[in-house]
Design a protein around this motif. Structure first.
Motif, PDB file in Angstrom:
ATOM      1  N   ALA A 125      27.490 -27.803 -31.944  1.00 33.71           N
ATOM      2  CA  ALA A 125      27.442 -26.648 -31.041  1.00 33.71           C
ATOM      3  C   ALA A 125      26.592 -27.064 -29.847  1.00 33.71           C
ATOM      4  O   ALA A 125      25.738 -27.940 -29.971  1.00 33.71           O
ATOM      5  N   PRO A 126      26.796 -26.444 -28.676  1.00 31.43           N
ATOM      6  CA  PRO A 126      26.079 -26.893 -27.479  1.00 31.43           C
ATOM      7  C   PRO A 126      24.674 -26.322 -27.352  1.00 31.43           C
ATOM      8  O   PRO A 126      24.166 -26.187 -26.233  1.00 31.43           O
ATOM      9  N   TYR A 127      24.034 -25.990 -28.471  1.00 36.69           N
ATOM     10  CA  TYR A 127      22.688 -25.418 -28.435  1.00 36.69           C
ATOM     11  C   TYR A 127      21.791 -26.121 -29.444  1.00 36.69           C
ATOM     12  O   TYR A 127      22.243 -26.572 -30.501  1.00 36.69           O
ATOM     13  N   GLY A 128      20.503 -26.200 -29.091  1.00 36.98           N
ATOM     14  CA  GLY A 128      19.505 -26.751 -29.983  1.00 36.98           C
ATOM     15  C   GLY A 128      18.200 -26.006 -29.836  1.00 36.98           C
ATOM     16  O   GLY A 128      17.989 -25.262 -28.868  1.00 36.98           O
ATOM     17  N   TYR A 150      17.545 -24.613 -26.201  1.00 37.41           N
ATOM     18  CA  TYR A 150      18.098 -25.445 -25.129  1.00 37.41           C
ATOM     19  C   TYR A 150      19.623 -25.440 -25.213  1.00 37.41           C
ATOM     20  O   TYR A 150      20.207 -25.384 -26.302  1.00 37.41           O
ATOM     21  N   ARG A 151      20.252 -25.531 -24.060  1.00 36.92           N
ATOM     22  CA  ARG A 151      21.718 -25.541 -23.972  1.00 36.92           C
ATOM     23  C   ARG A 151      22.167 -26.811 -23.263  1.00 36.92           C
ATOM     24  O   ARG A 151      21.592 -27.211 -22.246  1.00 36.92           O
ATOM     25  N   LEU A 152      23.227 -27.435 -23.788  1.00 38.89           N
ATOM     26  CA  LEU A 152      23.825 -28.574 -23.103  1.00 38.89           C
ATOM     27  C   LEU A 152      24.524 -28.109 -21.840  1.00 38.89           C
ATOM     28  O   LEU A 152      25.126 -27.031 -21.812  1.00 38.89           O
ATOM     29  N   ASP A 153      24.467 -28.926 -20.817  1.00 33.33           N
ATOM     30  CA  ASP A 153      25.054 -28.552 -19.533  1.00 33.33           C
ATOM     31  C   ASP A 153      26.551 -28.336 -19.607  1.00 33.33           C
ATOM     32  O   ASP A 153      27.083 -27.409 -19.016  1.00 33.33           O
ATOM     33  N   ASP A 154      27.247 -29.228 -20.292  1.00 33.04           N
ATOM     34  CA  ASP A 154      28.709 -29.141 -20.345  1.00 33.04           C
ATOM     35  C   ASP A 154      29.194 -29.772 -21.631  1.00 33.04           C
ATOM     36  O   ASP A 154      28.407 -30.109 -22.508  1.00 33.04           O
ATOM     37  N   ALA A 155      30.499 -29.945 -21.732  1.00 30.48           N
ATOM     38  CA  ALA A 155      31.088 -30.421 -22.983  1.00 30.48           C
ATOM     39  C   ALA A 155      30.929 -31.928 -23.179  1.00 30.48           C
ATOM     40  O   ALA A 155      31.128 -32.425 -24.278  1.00 30.48           O
ATOM     41  N   SER A 156      30.627 -32.665 -22.120  1.00 30.11           N
ATOM     42  CA  SER A 156      30.465 -34.109 -22.272  1.00 30.11           C
ATOM     43  C   SER A 156      29.153 -34.402 -22.990  1.00 30.11           C
ATOM     44  O   SER A 156      28.227 -33.598 -22.980  1.00 30.11           O
ATOM     45  N   PHE A 157      29.100 -35.581 -23.625  1.00 28.57           N
ATOM     46  CA  PHE A 157      27.932 -35.914 -24.439  1.00 28.57           C
ATOM     47  C   PHE A 157      27.764 -37.423 -24.444  1.00 28.57           C
ATOM     48  O   PHE A 157      28.725 -38.146 -24.693  1.00 28.57           O
ATOM     49  N   ALA A 161      20.251 -31.305 -20.942  1.00 24.03           N
ATOM     50  CA  ALA A 161      19.962 -30.043 -21.622  1.00 24.03           C
ATOM     51  C   ALA A 161      19.020 -29.231 -20.745  1.00 24.03           C
ATOM     52  O   ALA A 161      18.184 -29.788 -20.034  1.00 24.03           O
ATOM     53  N   ARG A 162      19.173 -27.916 -20.814  1.00 22.53           N
ATOM     54  CA  ARG A 162      18.320 -27.012 -20.042  1.00 22.53           C
ATOM     55  C   ARG A 162      17.787 -25.933 -20.974  1.00 22.53           C
ATOM     56  O   ARG A 162      18.504 -25.458 -21.856  1.00 22.53           O
ATOM     57  N   PRO A 163      16.522 -25.530 -20.793  1.00 24.54           N
ATOM     58  CA  PRO A 163      16.008 -24.422 -21.603  1.00 24.54           C
ATOM     59  C   PRO A 163      16.713 -23.119 -21.255  1.00 24.54           C
ATOM     60  O   PRO A 163      16.796 -22.734 -20.086  1.00 24.54           O
ATOM     61  N   GLU A 164      17.230 -22.447 -22.278  1.00 31.36           N
ATOM     62  CA  GLU A 164      17.984 -21.214 -22.084  1.00 31.36           C
ATOM     63  C   GLU A 164      17.067 -19.989 -22.186  1.00 31.36           C
ATOM     64  O   GLU A 164      17.120 -19.095 -21.351  1.00 31.36           O
ATOM     65  N   PHE A 165      16.227 -19.967 -23.215  1.00 25.59           N
ATOM     66  CA  PHE A 165      15.253 -18.884 -23.386  1.00 25.59           C
ATOM     67  C   PHE A 165      14.242 -19.319 -24.436  1.00 25.59           C
ATOM     68  O   PHE A 165      14.420 -20.342 -25.123  1.00 25.59           O
ATOM     69  N   ALA A 166      13.163 -18.556 -24.577  1.00 27.22           N
ATOM     70  CA  ALA A 166      12.123 -18.856 -25.553  1.00 27.22           C
ATOM     71  C   ALA A 166      11.593 -17.555 -26.132  1.00 27.22           C
ATOM     72  O   ALA A 166      11.741 -16.480 -25.538  1.00 27.22           O
ATOM     73  N   TYR A 167      10.985 -17.665 -27.305  1.00 29.33           N
ATOM     74  CA  TYR A 167      10.352 -16.484 -27.905  1.00 29.33           C
ATOM     75  C   TYR A 167       9.220 -16.928 -28.830  1.00 29.33           C
ATOM     76  O   TYR A 167       9.255 -18.023 -29.409  1.00 29.33           O
ATOM     77  N   ASP A 168       8.198 -16.102 -28.934  1.00 30.74           N
ATOM     78  CA  ASP A 168       7.128 -16.341 -29.887  1.00 30.74           C
ATOM     79  C   ASP A 168       7.622 -16.011 -31.296  1.00 30.74           C
ATOM     80  O   ASP A 168       8.243 -14.963 -31.511  1.00 30.74           O
ATOM     81  N   PHE A 169       7.358 -16.894 -32.225  1.00 32.06           N
ATOM     82  CA  PHE A 169       7.797 -16.696 -33.601  1.00 32.06           C
ATOM     83  C   PHE A 169       6.838 -15.725 -34.284  1.00 32.06           C
ATOM     84  O   PHE A 169       5.664 -16.043 -34.522  1.00 32.06           O
ATOM     85  N   ALA A 272      19.366 -29.955 -33.428  1.00 33.41           N
ATOM     86  CA  ALA A 272      20.730 -29.472 -33.221  1.00 33.41           C
ATOM     87  C   ALA A 272      21.684 -30.182 -34.166  1.00 33.41           C
ATOM     88  O   ALA A 272      21.615 -31.403 -34.331  1.00 33.41           O
ATOM     89  N   SER A 273      22.564 -29.437 -34.801  1.00 40.79           N
ATOM     90  CA  SER A 273      23.547 -30.050 -35.699  1.00 40.79           C
ATOM     91  C   SER A 273      24.491 -30.956 -34.918  1.00 40.79           C
ATOM     92  O   SER A 273      24.833 -30.673 -33.758  1.00 40.79           O
ATOM     93  N   MET A 274      24.926 -32.029 -35.569  1.00 40.20           N
ATOM     94  CA  MET A 274      25.639 -33.079 -34.865  1.00 40.20           C
ATOM     95  C   MET A 274      26.627 -33.759 -35.806  1.00 40.20           C
ATOM     96  O   MET A 274      26.394 -33.848 -37.011  1.00 40.20           O
ATOM     97  N   ASN A 275      27.711 -34.230 -35.258  1.00 40.63           N
ATOM     98  CA  ASN A 275      28.655 -35.070 -35.981  1.00 40.63           C
ATOM     99  C   ASN A 275      28.463 -36.508 -35.517  1.00 40.63           C
ATOM    100  O   ASN A 275      28.280 -36.762 -34.326  1.00 40.63           O
ATOM    101  N   ALA A 276      28.507 -37.443 -36.452  1.00 40.23           N
ATOM    102  CA  ALA A 276      28.280 -38.847 -36.103  1.00 40.23           C
ATOM    103  C   ALA A 276      29.285 -39.728 -36.814  1.00 40.23           C
ATOM    104  O   ALA A 276      29.745 -39.413 -37.923  1.00 40.23           O
TER     105      ALA A 276
END
Length: 366
Positions: A125-128, A150-157, A161-169, A272-276
């Motif tokens: 998924a494009p998020y981590g 964080y979100r990936l900019d686009d579908a290429s890999f 990555a850019r920070p999308e949002f944050a929150y205190d746990f 972030a989950s990944m296929n390898a």
């Protein structure tokens, strides 16, 4: 990605073993992450392999992030929901990571070695998620835990990555349940302070073989068997060599990352989950005692210890041993060379057992 050796530099492998990796169409095995192929939180040296493959085989493997629950609406798909459901909180541990495997490699015997080559990686998924956690280096300075998505900019890999949002746990006193779910309606999401772009360095935080002994161990501390090494260089094009302690080696992967810096200082990478796609091969022409990484340009040895001094000493000693065996240097010459041409670095400071690495450019042996 096919490993292309630098012809003018010294390779770890003999020509015979290199031929194993050079096979044009090796057998390919699918290894999805399912409740039947993963373990959560422990490495069991007596575990039955989920798959047995020939030396030189290729594996299409799914690696799961235990931090997918930090933003489940973005990172937890149907397949991951099945794993979360199959492992109730009471059955996760004593470590935190979801491991896919182990895989037995034919011809890998105790006293020998196994090579794991990472051919390619792709995001599930494009998020981590990054967690500034209670086990981070400066937790006492901040007095809280914070999640940044964080979100990936686009579908290429790889990409950016850019920070999308944050929150205190705040949904637990501390982040102490692996895979804890923090749904959107239970968070107060905040924007990141300013736009930034992070180069993506996809890699496997956990990759290794079954450890010595017979008792299960936590997935958190790394060791001579590999495991949670957290070296961001364990990505596409890398070949990692591990000493073998049990018949078949028992290779496993997990803890995938989009990006990480040396040190992993706040507690995690971009998880972030990944296929390898990886290749595995039994090798009997390698003399190692701890994991050794070969990239297109460098060798890296690794050290582990209760403090950084112990980890650094091990990493340097292993590099000297490697240069004596593979390049034929005396101990005196190797020690001098590591000091003037090697780079000693901090791999991570957050896994209980601390890690260091020592790298040297192979082109100096042209």
């Amino acid at each position: 990605m096919t490993h292309t050796p630098i012809l003018q530099t010294v390779e770890m492998l003999s020509p015979a073993t290199m031929e194993t990796f050079a096979a044009a169409a090796p057998p390919t095995h699918a290894l999805p992450a399912t409740p039947g192929t993963v373990r959560w939180g422990s490495i069991d040296p007596t575990a039955t392999p989920v798959l047995t493959v020939d030396s030189g085989a290729r594996l299409d493997v799914e690696a799961v992030s235990h931090h997918a629950g930090d933003a489940p609406e973005l990172m937890l798909d149907e397949g991951l929901h099945a794993i979360w459901s199959a492992f109730p909180e009471s059955e996760r541990g004593p470590g935190v990571h979801v491991l896919t495997g182990p895989v037995a490699v034919s011809g890998a015997h105790p006293g020998g070695a196994v090579a794991v080559r990472i051919e390619s990686t792709a995001p599930r998924a494009p998020y981590g998620s990054n967690c500034a956690a209670n086990w981070g280096l400066l937790h006492s300075d901040f007095g809280k835990e914070r999640i940044t998505i964080y979100r990936l900019d686009d579908a290429s890999f790889p990409t950016l990555a850019r920070p999308e949002f944050a929150y205190d746990f705040r949904s637990r006193p501390v982040y102490d349940v692996p895979g804890w779910l923090s749904p959107a309606d239970a968070r107060i999401d905040e924007p990141f302070g300013r736009p930034v772009r992070i180069p993506v360095r996809p890699h496997l935080g956990v990759v290794g073989v079954l450890p010595p002994g017979t008792e299960p161990v936590s997935t958190v501390p790394p060791g001579v068997f590999g495991g949670n090494v957290d070296n961001w260089r364990f990505g596409e094009g890398a070949t990692i060599f591990f000493p073998v302690f049990h018949e078949g080696a028992g290779v496993y992967v997990g803890d995938p990352h989009f990006a990480q810096g040396d040190g992993e200082v706040c507690g995690t990478a971009i998880e972030a989950s990944m296929n390898a796609t990886i290749r595995v091969a039994a090798v009997d022409d390698v003399e190692i005692r701890t994991p050794v990484l070969e990239t297109a340009t460098h060798w890296f040895t690794h050290g582990f210890g209760d403090d950084l001094d112990a980890a650094a000493v091990m990493a340097v000693r292993e590099m000297i041993a490697l240069l004596r065996w593979r390049v034929g240097l005396s101990a005196d010459d190797a020690y001098s060379l590591v000091s003037v041409a090697g780079d000693l670095g901090v791999t991570q400071v957050v896994d209980g057992v601390l890690g260091a690495h020592c790298g040297i450019d192979r082109s100096i042996f042209t």
